[in-house]
Every structure is written in structure tokens, then in C-alpha cells.
Write a protein that holds these residues in place. Structure first.
Motif, mmCIF file in Angstrom:
data_model
loop_
_atom_site.group_PDB
_atom_site.id
_atom_site.type_symbol
_atom_site.label_atom_id
_atom_site.label_comp_id
_atom_site.label_asym_id
_atom_site.label_seq_id
_atom_site.Cartn_x
_atom_site.Cartn_y
_atom_site.Cartn_z
ATOM 1 N N PRO A 129 0.821 -1.217 0.000
ATOM 2 C CA PRO A 129 0.000 0.000 0.000
ATOM 3 C C PRO A 129 0.855 1.268 0.000
ATOM 4 O O PRO A 129 1.878 1.342 0.697
ATOM 5 C CB PRO A 129 -0.808 -0.111 1.295
ATOM 6 C CG PRO A 129 -0.780 -1.563 1.647
ATOM 7 C CD PRO A 129 0.552 -2.059 1.181
ATOM 8 N N ARG A 131 1.291 5.192 1.112
ATOM 9 C CA ARG A 131 0.945 5.809 2.389
ATOM 10 C C ARG A 131 -0.287 6.709 2.267
ATOM 11 O O ARG A 131 -0.867 6.858 1.194
ATOM 12 C CB ARG A 131 2.145 6.606 2.905
ATOM 13 C CG ARG A 131 3.368 5.741 3.253
ATOM 14 C CD ARG A 131 3.131 4.857 4.455
ATOM 15 N NE ARG A 131 4.319 4.075 4.817
ATOM 16 C CZ ARG A 131 5.244 4.455 5.697
ATOM 17 N NH1 ARG A 131 5.125 5.634 6.317
ATOM 18 N NH2 ARG A 131 6.272 3.668 5.962
ATOM 19 N N GLU A 132 -0.668 7.318 3.379
ATOM 20 C CA GLU A 132 -1.902 8.100 3.437
ATOM 21 C C GLU A 132 -1.926 9.228 2.415
ATOM 22 O O GLU A 132 -2.970 9.556 1.847
ATOM 23 C CB GLU A 132 -2.080 8.677 4.844
ATOM 24 C CG GLU A 132 -3.374 9.448 5.041
ATOM 25 C CD GLU A 132 -3.510 9.999 6.452
ATOM 26 O OE1 GLU A 132 -4.486 10.711 6.712
ATOM 27 O OE2 GLU A 132 -2.631 9.709 7.292
ATOM 28 N N LYS A 133 -0.739 9.824 2.159
ATOM 29 C CA LYS A 133 -0.658 10.909 1.177
ATOM 30 C C LYS A 133 -0.321 10.382 -0.211
ATOM 31 O O LYS A 133 0.108 11.130 -1.078
ATOM 32 C CB LYS A 133 0.360 11.940 1.632
ATOM 33 C CG LYS A 133 -0.037 12.655 2.921
ATOM 34 C CD LYS A 133 0.973 13.722 3.314
ATOM 35 C CE LYS A 133 0.538 14.447 4.592
ATOM 36 N NZ LYS A 133 1.526 15.498 4.980
ATOM 37 N N PHE A 134 -0.482 9.075 -0.411
ATOM 38 C CA PHE A 134 -0.316 8.396 -1.701
ATOM 39 C C PHE A 134 1.139 8.319 -2.166
ATOM 40 O O PHE A 134 1.400 8.084 -3.344
ATOM 41 C CB PHE A 134 -1.185 9.060 -2.792
ATOM 42 C CG PHE A 134 -2.640 9.065 -2.465
ATOM 43 C CD1 PHE A 134 -3.409 7.926 -2.642
ATOM 44 C CD2 PHE A 134 -3.248 10.188 -1.947
ATOM 45 C CE1 PHE A 134 -4.756 7.914 -2.324
ATOM 46 C CE2 PHE A 134 -4.599 10.201 -1.624
ATOM 47 C CZ PHE A 134 -5.362 9.053 -1.818
ATOM 48 N N ASP A 135 2.087 8.503 -1.242
ATOM 49 C CA ASP A 135 3.487 8.407 -1.612
ATOM 50 C C ASP A 135 4.003 6.986 -1.422
ATOM 51 O O ASP A 135 3.542 6.242 -0.553
ATOM 52 C CB ASP A 135 4.338 9.395 -0.806
ATOM 53 C CG ASP A 135 4.079 9.323 0.694
ATOM 54 O OD1 ASP A 135 2.934 9.031 1.082
ATOM 55 O OD2 ASP A 135 5.018 9.546 1.477
ATOM 56 N N ASP A 140 8.950 0.356 2.934
ATOM 57 C CA ASP A 140 7.830 -0.576 2.868
ATOM 58 C C ASP A 140 8.136 -1.778 1.964
ATOM 59 O O ASP A 140 7.431 -2.796 2.021
ATOM 60 C CB ASP A 140 6.578 0.136 2.348
ATOM 61 C CG ASP A 140 6.070 1.197 3.312
ATOM 62 O OD1 ASP A 140 6.473 1.165 4.491
ATOM 63 O OD2 ASP A 140 5.286 2.064 2.885
ATOM 64 N N THR A 157 -1.125 8.738 -9.707
ATOM 65 C CA THR A 157 -0.977 9.859 -8.774
ATOM 66 C C THR A 157 -0.093 10.971 -9.312
ATOM 67 O O THR A 157 -0.283 12.131 -8.957
ATOM 68 C CB THR A 157 -0.397 9.377 -7.438
ATOM 69 O OG1 THR A 157 0.955 8.913 -7.637
ATOM 70 C CG2 THR A 157 -1.252 8.260 -6.837
ATOM 71 N N ARG A 325 -9.876 3.831 -2.365
ATOM 72 C CA ARG A 325 -8.965 4.908 -1.982
ATOM 73 C C ARG A 325 -8.921 6.052 -2.985
ATOM 74 O O ARG A 325 -8.587 7.179 -2.617
ATOM 75 C CB ARG A 325 -7.536 4.407 -1.732
ATOM 76 C CG ARG A 325 -7.421 3.322 -0.666
ATOM 77 C CD ARG A 325 -5.965 2.929 -0.436
ATOM 78 N NE ARG A 325 -5.217 4.015 0.195
ATOM 79 C CZ ARG A 325 -3.914 3.980 0.425
ATOM 80 N NH1 ARG A 325 -3.195 2.927 0.037
ATOM 81 N NH2 ARG A 325 -3.304 4.999 1.012
#
Length: 351
Positions: A129, A131-135, A140, A157, A325
């Protein structure tokens, strides 16, 4: 279903390409095409090549094109592989380099052809996945794996990774192939091609469809050290020895040598991107930071599908992905100044 199908056919979930509709006076911002068209030198090369003896097969090795790509990128010609668009190049990459005992890693929000190829070639995958800010965060990917593929900048993105992060990823996985898919690299990113001499596990994939505006000719290429390129050549020559036609080879050679046109064209796209980003933000949109020839944006409180449908009714086409998402985001290709103006007018009409 049909009794004549091979078993794999019913298991596939084919990639869905961007719509190519015949709508009058359409503003087409859904497939990330270059709005300014190819180099005039590329068009002239096509006209000249069309007078050649087209009853002959094209050069199966695309020697002149590989030499042109090599000069442009500072590598050897035998470190370059060419194919019928980067999608075909990626198909050869998946088949020849990415199937191993451990899983292939790629992000959950990424180019949607990756899971299609993985299923086609029966490749085990592990989805990482963003991260929350799509980076994408390199740490990971510090898990057991057989190979890794990352788009940089990412799609849809538009977020890019700096070159030192790519270098860290390569160093952390010396025994695995790492593919960096750079379809949009020329619009603000830093290519990993400079790392090829230092990492035998690196393969960089690019395309002539975006920054060189030759999407209609289907020309892609990969750059890597010789053993990786040889694997792709063996796969190609077991499938189709002539993937690039004579006209495509001629146009690509001319385009890549027209440096002045290339810099002007991509400069205009990046300038329009900055202006469009500002205009969308002024209207309340959240716009992710983009290094590509598109922006990825959402308007809080409004459904992405609703906005896309409303724009289509106004003859403005953008891309919407009904996926977890990102269902409220729109991917908007960067058009000409006039196309971007009409987009903003259509948005104002919806708001």
C-alpha cells in the motif's frame, strides 16, 4: 465463455484502456497524450520512410533507433531494447524477468496493467500500500520478494521519487530485478538511467508516447545491463521478431534527435500543469504534487464519478478510476492552454 477458450482466458481481467470517443469538439484529457504533437522532423521522417520499399520487413534489431536512444541516454546500444510501445516491453519484462519463487512487489495504487500481466504470466504478487498521502516509501519494500516494479512518477498519482530513493531500493535488493517504469519521467522527474552502470539488477522502461508525442506509433524501450537486455531479446525473438515497423523506427530516430523541440514541448506541458494546478486549487480541489503530464485531483464533498460524468456532458473527457482509496479522484491530462481553459469553464459550470 466458450468451449474453445484455453482455461487462462476466463481467469483474466483485461486492462481497460482510456476511452477514444468520437465526440464533436471534444476536449480529450483522459489518456495522457501530448497536446502539442510530434516533432516536425519526425513527421518528415515518416513521409520519407513511406517512399521506401515497404514490401521489405523492417530491421528486426532496430539498430539505428537503439543507437539513437543510446546516444540520448549515454549508454551502449546493446544496453537498449525496443518494442511495440512500453506496454509490450513490459509484457516481455514480466514474462522474462519477474517470475520467481518469491512474490513480485508493486504498489496498490499504480499502473493497472501490472496485475493484468501478473495474472497472465501466473506471477505471485504482494501488493504494497502507498501511504496516506499516496506516496511510495522505500522502507515498505524491505520484505522478501522475487522482483520489484515501480512507476516513477507513479500512475495515476503523478508523485515522483527522488533518485537517491531509487538508489536505496536497488542497493537493498541486489539479488532481485528492480524495474523502474518511467513513462512520465521527462515532465519533472530524474531518470534512473544514470544508475544502470552501477546496478546490474536495474531495468528502466520508457516510452515515446508521452514526451515525444508518438503514442500512435507505439514505441517503447528498456535500458539495462546486457544480461537483462538479452533476456528481453530472447523473449521477443520467441514471440515476434519484427515488433517495430519501418515508419515507427524512422520517426523515433528523428524525434529523439530533435532536442530543441523536445525541450520546448515538455516545457509548455509543465507550465500548463502549474497553471492548471493553481486554478483547480483556487476552486477547492486537492491536487497531488505531480511530476507527470497529468494531475490527480479531487473536490472534497463531490463524488469523482459525478464530476467525470458532468464534464463528459460538457464535451470534456477526464479519467476516473472506480477503485478503493481513489474513487473520488480525477486524473486530468495536461492539454493546451485552450484545452485547459475549457476544462476550467466546464468545472465552473458544474460548481
Amino acid at each position: 465463455m466458450s468451449k474453445y477458450w484455453s482455461p487462462i482466458v476466463s481467469l483474466l481481467e483485461p486492462y481497460v484502456a482510456g476511452e477514444q470517443p468520437a465526440i464533436p469538439n471534444l476536449v480529450k484529457l483522459n489518456t495522457n497524450e501530448n497536446p502539442y504533437g510530434p516533432s516536425p522532423k519526425a513527421l518528415e521522417a515518416i513521409r520519407h520512410a513511406a517512399t521506401a520499399d515497404l514490401r521489405r520487413y523492417p530491421d528486426p534489431t532496430a539498430r539505428r533507433l537503439r543507437e539513437s536512444i543510446a546516444r540520448h541516454n549515454g549508454v551502449a546500444a546493446d544496453e537498449v531494447f525496443v518494442g511495440n510501445g512500453s506496454d509490450e516491453v513490459l509484457a516481455f519484462v514480466f514474462a522474462s524477468l519477474l517470475k520467481h519463487d518469491a512474490p513480485l512487489l508493486f504498489p496498490d495504487i499504480t499502473y493497472s496493467f501490472y496485475p493484468t500481466y501478473a495474472k497472465l504470466y501466473d506471477i505471485e504478487t504482494r501488493i504494497i500500500p502507498v501511504r496516506e498521502k499516496f506516496d511510495v516509501v522505500i522502507e515498505d519494500y524491505d520484505v522478501p520478494c522475487g522482483a520489484i516494479i515501480l512507476p516513477n512518477p507513479n500512475a495515476p498519482t503523478g508523485i515522483g521519487l527522488p533518485l537517491p530513493e531509487i538508489e536505496r531500493l536497488l542497493a537493498a535488493h541486489p539479488d532481485q530485478v528492480v524495474v523502474i517504469d518511467e513513462a512520465y519521467i521527462d515532465f519533472g522527474g530524474e531518470s534512473a538511467v544514470s544508475l544502470v552502470p552501477h546496478f546490474e539488477n536495474l531495468l528502466v522502461v520508457q516510452t515515446f508516447s508521452k514526451s515525444w508525442a508518438l503514442a500512435g506509433l507505439r514505441i517503447g524501450f528498456a535500458i539495462g545491463q546486457r544480461p537483462l537486455i538479452e533476456a528481453l531479446e530472447r523473449m521477443k525473438d520467441s514471440f515476434n521478431s519484427y515488433p517495430l515497423d519501418t515508419l515507427a523506427q524512422a520517426a523515433a530516430c528523428a524525434a529523439i534527435d530533435d532536442e530543441a523541440w523536445f525541450e520546448e514541448s515538455r516545457g509548455k506541458v509543465m507550465a500548463n500543469r502549474a497553471t492548471l494546478t493553481r486554478q483547480l486549487q483556487e476552486r477547492g480541489f486537492e491536487v497531488l504534487s505531480s511530476q507527470a503530464n497529468f494531475v490527480f485531483a479531487r473536490l472534497p464533498g463531490r463524488r469523482g464519478a459525478e464530476l467525470a460524468a458532468g464534464l463528459r456532458e460538457r464535451a470534456v473527457l477526464v479519467r476516473h478510476f472506480a477503485k478503493p482509496r481513489i474513487a473520488d479522484f480525477l486524473r486530468i491530462s495536461i492539454g493546451t492552454e485552450e484545452e485547459c481553459r475549457r476544462l476550467i469553464e466546464a468545472i465552473d459550470g458544474l460548481l
